[in-house]
Design a protein around this motif. Structure first.
Motif, PDB file in Angstrom:
ATOM      1  N   PHE A 245       0.834  -1.204   0.000  1.00 11.39           N
ATOM      2  CA  PHE A 245       0.000   0.000   0.000  1.00 11.39           C
ATOM      3  C   PHE A 245       0.869   1.253   0.000  1.00 11.39           C
TER       4      PHE A 245
ATOM      5  N   GLN B 244       1.136   4.146  -3.143  1.00  5.73           N
ATOM      6  CA  GLN B 244       0.919   5.578  -2.954  1.00  5.73           C
ATOM      7  C   GLN B 244       2.047   6.407  -3.567  1.00  5.73           C
TER       8      GLN B 244
ATOM      9  N   MET C 289      -1.110  -7.191   6.691  1.00  3.07           N
ATOM     10  CA  MET C 289      -2.270  -6.815   5.872  1.00  3.07           C
ATOM     11  C   MET C 289      -2.333  -7.828   4.738  1.00  3.07           C
TER      12      MET C 289
ATOM     13  N   GLU D 114      -7.461  -7.268   2.478  1.00  2.00           N
ATOM     14  CA  GLU D 114      -7.372  -5.952   3.130  1.00  2.00           C
ATOM     15  C   GLU D 114      -6.702  -4.929   2.214  1.00  2.00           C
ATOM     16  N   LEU D 115      -5.711  -5.385   1.445  1.00  2.00           N
ATOM     17  CA  LEU D 115      -5.055  -4.477   0.500  1.00  2.00           C
ATOM     18  C   LEU D 115      -6.057  -4.003  -0.553  1.00  2.00           C
TER      19      LEU D 115
ATOM     20  N   GLU E 262      -9.291  -3.822  -0.288  1.00  2.00           N
ATOM     21  CA  GLU E 262     -10.243  -2.908   0.363  1.00  2.00           C
ATOM     22  C   GLU E 262      -9.629  -1.524   0.560  1.00  2.00           C
ATOM     23  N   SER E 263      -8.359  -1.473   0.954  1.00  2.00           N
ATOM     24  CA  SER E 263      -7.680  -0.184   1.134  1.00  2.00           C
ATOM     25  C   SER E 263      -7.521   0.537  -0.196  1.00  2.00           C
TER      26      SER E 263
ATOM     27  N   THR F 143      -9.209   4.359  -1.724  1.00  3.39           N
ATOM     28  CA  THR F 143      -8.217   5.396  -1.973  1.00  3.39           C
ATOM     29  C   THR F 143      -8.321   5.916  -3.398  1.00  3.39           C
TER      30      THR F 143
END
Length: 122
Positions: free
Chosen positions: A38, A42, A58, A62-63, A65-66, A70
């Protein structure tokens, strides 16, 4: 060719897959878990993420979902890999059961390059 982010907590798996993709002309970045991935996402633009589902810190779900939460990352296609037979219900480009055939991964990555976003399970 495209830039791909490989995410797996097994260094041997990362190294082997990285070598294959680099040999096929891809630019490859790696991460050992979803947290590291993640952070990389970014800072670095990628065409696709190839991510193991089950990892510490993570996991792949979960990655995803993040990324979905974003701006700028929600549209990045994710190919999830796992030893599990059951694909999770997540917004992803594809799901590959380990061990997977390299041609299936390459086909999904080619679709990502060409903008085809139809989800699938391979």
């Amino acid at each position: 060719m495209s830039r791909v982010l490989l995410v797996d907590d097994q260094p041997e798996a990362l190294s082997a897959l990285r070598a294959v993709l680099v040999g096929r002309g891809y630019t490859v970045a790696t991460a050992a878990d979803g947290v590291e991935a993640f952070k990389r996402l970014q800072r670095t633009r990628v065409s696709a993420v190839v991510c193991d589902w089950r990892m510490p810190n993570m996991d792949g779900a979960e990655l995803i979902e993040s990324m979905q939460a974003t701006s700028g990352l929600a549209s990045v296609p994710v190919i999830l890999t796992s030893g599990s037979d059951e694909a999770p219900s997540l917004p992803m480009k594809g799901f590959l059961r380990k061990p997977f055939a390299l041609d299936k991964l390459l086909s999904l990555l080619a679709e990502c390059e060409n903008g085809a976003m139809t989800p699938g399970v391979c």
